[in-house]
Motif scaffolding. Sequence first.
Motif, PDB file in Angstrom:
ATOM      1  N   GLU A 423     104.854  38.790  86.641  1.00 31.10           N
ATOM      2  CA  GLU A 423     106.419  39.037  87.003  1.00 31.10           C
ATOM      3  C   GLU A 423     106.724  37.357  88.166  1.00 31.10           C
ATOM      4  O   GLU A 423     107.924  37.362  88.175  1.00 31.10           O
ATOM      5  N   SER A 424     106.326  36.282  87.516  1.00 34.86           N
ATOM      6  CA  SER A 424     106.785  34.951  87.662  1.00 34.86           C
ATOM      7  C   SER A 424     105.808  34.152  87.268  1.00 34.86           C
ATOM      8  O   SER A 424     104.710  34.515  85.995  1.00 34.86           O
ATOM      9  N   ASP A 425     106.180  32.733  86.698  1.00 34.57           N
ATOM     10  CA  ASP A 425     106.064  32.458  85.647  1.00 34.57           C
ATOM     11  C   ASP A 425     105.008  31.340  86.367  1.00 34.57           C
ATOM     12  O   ASP A 425     103.506  31.246  86.076  1.00 34.57           O
ATOM     13  N   ALA A 426     104.850  31.333  87.915  1.00 35.16           N
ATOM     14  CA  ALA A 426     102.902  31.014  88.266  1.00 35.16           C
ATOM     15  C   ALA A 426     102.358  32.367  88.663  1.00 35.16           C
ATOM     16  O   ALA A 426     101.193  31.421  88.569  1.00 35.16           O
ATOM     17  N   GLU A 427     102.440  33.149  88.268  1.00 36.13           N
ATOM     18  CA  GLU A 427     101.523  33.845  88.331  1.00 36.13           C
ATOM     19  C   GLU A 427     100.574  33.701  86.576  1.00 36.13           C
ATOM     20  O   GLU A 427      99.461  33.360  86.574  1.00 36.13           O
ATOM     21  N   TYR A 428     101.583  33.299  86.184  1.00 36.72           N
ATOM     22  CA  TYR A 428     100.617  33.719  84.294  1.00 36.72           C
ATOM     23  C   TYR A 428     100.224  32.100  84.646  1.00 36.72           C
ATOM     24  O   TYR A 428      99.300  31.670  84.040  1.00 36.72           O
ATOM     25  N   GLN A 429     100.983  31.457  85.404  1.00 32.63           N
ATOM     26  CA  GLN A 429     100.107  29.694  85.341  1.00 32.63           C
ATOM     27  C   GLN A 429      98.902  29.861  85.562  1.00 32.63           C
ATOM     28  O   GLN A 429      97.615  29.282  85.004  1.00 32.63           O
ATOM     29  N   SER A 430      98.701  30.853  86.631  1.00 29.30           N
ATOM     30  CA  SER A 430      97.501  30.520  87.933  1.00 29.30           C
ATOM     31  C   SER A 430      96.263  31.629  86.883  1.00 29.30           C
ATOM     32  O   SER A 430      95.602  31.322  87.276  1.00 29.30           O
ATOM     33  N   ALA A 431      97.253  32.708  86.403  1.00 32.54           N
ATOM     34  CA  ALA A 431      95.557  32.813  85.011  1.00 32.54           C
ATOM     35  C   ALA A 431      95.555  32.552  84.487  1.00 32.54           C
ATOM     36  O   ALA A 431      94.275  32.614  84.115  1.00 32.54           O
ATOM     37  N   VAL A 432      96.605  31.685  83.748  1.00 34.27           N
ATOM     38  CA  VAL A 432      96.119  31.037  82.382  1.00 34.27           C
ATOM     39  C   VAL A 432      94.668  29.835  82.802  1.00 34.27           C
ATOM     40  O   VAL A 432      93.934  29.896  82.309  1.00 34.27           O
ATOM     41  N   ILE A 433      95.012  29.213  83.593  1.00 36.95           N
ATOM     42  CA  ILE A 433      94.437  28.082  84.784  1.00 36.95           C
ATOM     43  C   ILE A 433      92.839  29.081  84.762  1.00 36.95           C
ATOM     44  O   ILE A 433      91.926  28.865  84.163  1.00 36.95           O
ATOM     45  N   ALA A 434      92.469  30.325  85.805  1.00 31.52           N
ATOM     46  CA  ALA A 434      91.264  30.795  85.736  1.00 31.52           C
ATOM     47  C   ALA A 434      90.996  31.641  84.613  1.00 31.52           C
ATOM     48  O   ALA A 434      89.724  31.198  84.429  1.00 31.52           O
ATOM     49  N   TYR A 435      91.306  31.576  83.573  1.00 30.12           N
ATOM     50  CA  TYR A 435      90.818  32.078  81.985  1.00 30.12           C
ATOM     51  C   TYR A 435      90.102  30.925  81.530  1.00 30.12           C
ATOM     52  O   TYR A 435      89.155  31.280  81.381  1.00 30.12           O
ATOM     53  N   LEU A 436      91.132  29.475  81.658  1.00 23.45           N
ATOM     54  CA  LEU A 436      90.214  28.192  81.106  1.00 23.45           C
ATOM     55  C   LEU A 436      89.192  27.648  82.444  1.00 23.45           C
ATOM     56  O   LEU A 436      88.002  27.857  80.985  1.00 23.45           O
ATOM     57  N   ASP A 437      89.123  27.485  83.060  1.00 23.96           N
ATOM     58  CA  ASP A 437      88.418  27.638  83.860  1.00 23.96           C
ATOM     59  C   ASP A 437      86.704  28.410  83.493  1.00 23.96           C
ATOM     60  O   ASP A 437      86.356  28.753  83.945  1.00 23.96           O
ATOM     61  N   GLU A 438      87.337  29.891  83.715  1.00 20.55           N
ATOM     62  CA  GLU A 438      85.995  30.911  83.391  1.00 20.55           C
ATOM     63  C   GLU A 438      85.269  30.905  81.931  1.00 20.55           C
ATOM     64  O   GLU A 438      83.964  30.945  81.809  1.00 20.55           O
ATOM     65  N   ASP A 439      86.243  30.128  80.943  1.00 20.38           N
ATOM     66  CA  ASP A 439      86.039  29.781  79.753  1.00 20.38           C
ATOM     67  C   ASP A 439      84.756  28.614  79.810  1.00 20.38           C
ATOM     68  O   ASP A 439      83.833  28.965  78.669  1.00 20.38           O
ATOM     69  N   ALA A 440      85.321  27.814  80.348  1.00 25.84           N
ATOM     70  CA  ALA A 440      84.649  26.272  80.488  1.00 25.84           C
ATOM     71  C   ALA A 440      83.158  26.178  80.626  1.00 25.84           C
ATOM     72  O   ALA A 440      82.178  26.103  80.598  1.00 25.84           O
ATOM     73  N   GLU A 441      83.403  27.007  81.931  1.00 23.94           N
ATOM     74  CA  GLU A 441      81.667  28.096  82.341  1.00 23.94           C
ATOM     75  C   GLU A 441      80.983  28.605  81.450  1.00 23.94           C
ATOM     76  O   GLU A 441      80.248  28.381  81.800  1.00 23.94           O
ATOM     77  N   SER A 442      81.798  29.741  80.869  1.00 24.13           N
ATOM     78  CA  SER A 442      80.858  30.462  79.991  1.00 24.13           C
ATOM     79  C   SER A 442      80.250  29.597  79.363  1.00 24.13           C
ATOM     80  O   SER A 442      79.242  29.667  78.213  1.00 24.13           O
ATOM     81  N   ALA A 443      81.122  28.823  78.694  1.00 18.46           N
ATOM     82  CA  ALA A 443      80.631  27.512  77.242  1.00 18.46           C
ATOM     83  C   ALA A 443      79.153  26.607  77.687  1.00 18.46           C
ATOM     84  O   ALA A 443      78.904  26.632  77.066  1.00 18.46           O
ATOM     85  N   GLU A 444      79.500  26.491  79.008  1.00 18.34           N
ATOM     86  CA  GLU A 444      78.790  25.852  79.642  1.00 18.34           C
ATOM     87  C   GLU A 444      77.109  26.427  79.619  1.00 18.34           C
ATOM     88  O   GLU A 444      76.188  25.990  79.864  1.00 18.34           O
ATOM     89  N   ARG A 445      77.211  27.507  80.409  1.00 23.56           N
ATOM     90  CA  ARG A 445      76.125  28.551  80.320  1.00 23.56           C
ATOM     91  C   ARG A 445      74.745  28.521  78.547  1.00 23.56           C
ATOM     92  O   ARG A 445      74.065  29.115  78.967  1.00 23.56           O
ATOM     93  N   GLY A 446      75.759  28.199  78.013  1.00 28.78           N
ATOM     94  CA  GLY A 446      74.900  28.232  76.458  1.00 28.78           C
ATOM     95  C   GLY A 446      74.610  29.088  76.016  1.00 28.78           C
ATOM     96  O   GLY A 446      74.759  30.272  76.018  1.00 28.78           O
ATOM     97  N   GLU A 447      73.438  29.652  75.906  1.00 29.86           N
ATOM     98  CA  GLU A 447      72.725  30.536  75.274  1.00 29.86           C
ATOM     99  C   GLU A 447      72.196  31.867  76.457  1.00 29.86           C
ATOM    100  O   GLU A 447      72.004  33.011  75.652  1.00 29.86           O
ATOM    101  N   SER A 448      72.054  30.962  77.926  1.00 32.79           N
ATOM    102  CA  SER A 448      72.300  32.432  78.632  1.00 32.79           C
ATOM    103  C   SER A 448      73.407  33.110  78.735  1.00 32.79           C
ATOM    104  O   SER A 448      73.860  34.048  79.954  1.00 32.79           O
ATOM    105  N   ASP A 449      74.888  32.697  78.163  1.00 32.54           N
ATOM    106  CA  ASP A 449      75.799  33.586  78.285  1.00 32.54           C
ATOM    107  C   ASP A 449      76.013  34.759  77.319  1.00 32.54           C
ATOM    108  O   ASP A 449      76.145  34.440  76.169  1.00 32.54           O
ATOM    109  N   PRO A 450      76.609  35.739  78.290  1.00 29.86           N
ATOM    110  CA  PRO A 450      76.629  36.846  77.171  1.00 29.86           C
ATOM    111  C   PRO A 450      77.268  36.844  76.122  1.00 29.86           C
ATOM    112  O   PRO A 450      77.754  37.658  74.996  1.00 29.86           O
ATOM    113  N   LEU A 451      79.054  36.567  76.750  1.00 35.94           N
ATOM    114  CA  LEU A 451      80.005  36.555  75.899  1.00 35.94           C
ATOM    115  C   LEU A 451      80.223  35.949  74.626  1.00 35.94           C
ATOM    116  O   LEU A 451      80.011  35.623  73.833  1.00 35.94           O
TER     117      LEU A 451
END
Length: 661
Positions: A423-451
């Motif tokens: 519903e707003s640009d701010a909402e979308y930017q927040s969603a993408v930043i959360a997505y990036l943070d989660e993806d980085a954390e997932s990558a840093e977990r390496g072989e212990s990360d299911p995804l």
Amino acid sequence: MRKPFRIAVVGAGPRGTSFLDRLAHALAENTPKAGEKAGSPLEIVILEPFEIGPGHVWRTDQSRNFLMNTPAMFPTASPDYSFDQWRLENAPHRADVAALGAGSYPPRALYGEYLRDIAERALAVLNTHPRVQSVTHLHAEVTSLRASGDVYVLEYRDTAPDGTPASGATLADAVVLAVGHVPAKLNPRQQVAGEQAAQLGLMYLPPNVPPDVDWGAIPAGENVLIRGLGLNFFDAVTELTTGRGGRFESLLSSSETGEDDAAARPARGPLRYVPSGQEPRMWAASRRGTPYRAKAAVDAFVPTSVSLKFVTEESIRALASSGVPGESAGKVSFAAHVWPLIHRDVLRTYYCVLAEQRPELFGGTEAAGSFAARLEELLGAQRVHGQKVWLTSVRRHVEQSAPGAGWLDVPRLGHPFDQWGFESDAEYQSAVIAYLDEDAESAERGESDPLKMAIGAMHAARMLVKKMVAEGVFDDVTYQNDILRTFEPLVEGLASGPPVQRIRELAALARAGVVSFIGPEPTFTLDDERGIFSAESPWVDTKPVESRVMLEAMMPANRVAKTDSALLRQLQDDGLAQPRPMLTEDGEFAPGAGFHVTPRPHRLISRDGDVQEGLYVLGLQLSSVQWGTAIAAEAGGDPDGSARTLGDAEAAVQAVLARVR
């Protein structure tokens, strides 16, 4: 004395260098002994506008901000000397090399240095071999190639460093085309955008090789629209931020980030961006709305814990040999028969790793083991008809046994915000930043990360599919529709992304407001009356972003029919070459992306259907018979599989030497 046999190598980047390396090896293995006849003397002419080895894309003077997309342990241009071996040999003498670990993603310029060393080693052998009469490097671009009796005539335009314009011609008994990335004609949309932008005084940067872009011409402080969120996007963002004096700071202490392990990989954890004030304001968009996912932080190209149980070379060959109903003899449908096997392995990997790492979601360790055993049974149920039934059974098992685990919707992974409005640009930017943070954390977990391990399984399957494509297991229709148009976009966005370092940096840039995202399925327009570019997404409720600068963050198209290379155009205009005719689902033929060639060694097939003996193709222009032609060979890999580029080079060498004999 016998007449010399002349070999012309057109293009001496990675593929041409592999040919020279294999030629040197073959000659060294067969050096004539005293008193033996040596055979025809050889003349080798290398036509490469840039340095032999790095060529154009990997040249050593490019920005160190441009990183490789594979870790140091993976690529090689020679079966005898990989990049990782070069790294280990040079690490004691160079700080920049010593800072790299096997899992690091080196600067592309550094890989160029490795390629230069491979070339120098090969040239040293060739220059001193008794059969080689001469080795000549012409700093030249070949503009035409024609057959004249038993030889080929190559005309070229001199591009020597002294800048003196000149042209010339040379004859050759055998020609190896290894031209790599070449200019491409813009598509109609890009052509119109460029022409209109020029008329209106706007800046439009078309698809290009990143080192060729004039990054300094992009003004600081202004909005810049960027179309594309793939690997070229990360090059652009890095060059326009840290390349202009900005820097990143860790938000964690050294003990938390693992700085003591800096030689293995960059510091982990979230970052903060400190701007220099020279950055533009970047607005980026792509169809999926998010950048490629980060690669897992593991010290292997395919995670060592990943194994494929269902999609295997044996299972695909069994399908081909059994004759699948409705398919050509020996051919397999990717969508109907191979993708379900890949899907099984991806789900199996995800939930088995999840059960091991989070047994509490399944009711404890014992229950998690029972869940995994039953999952294997359901996935192993083979059905000739109703193949989708297994998917429903598996999903029901997950929802009943571990409702807190959630369902992994594999196809939707490529479009994380699919059918979701903001519903707003701010909402979308927040969603993408959360997505990036989660993806980085997932990558840093390496072989212990299911995804990440599930994605690793898909990546391993891709390597297998590449081998099967090259062997002709898939027909034209399934290759174009199911693999190139459906599977490739999915696996590229999930498994071909940047190192986690780049995702952490992008999240920091987004928090700092230096980079923002427009949204999925964007529309880009150019307002003639106002003289402005604009972009918006139907999934984000905000006003369009306007700019006087637009950048296409992608490489030139790799399609021989759309090439802007004088040589490749001339070959097709004269009928010496043609795009491979690909059968469509309508039963008609359409030009494929690459040349029409014979099986290995890949010789050109003319418009009349004649095989051009002595004219061999390596690399990108094989894209109609190979998938992923830009990917380097894997060190220690199978020359018929993950190191196919080396197998192609070896086959070309043996064919050329057979012609000499």
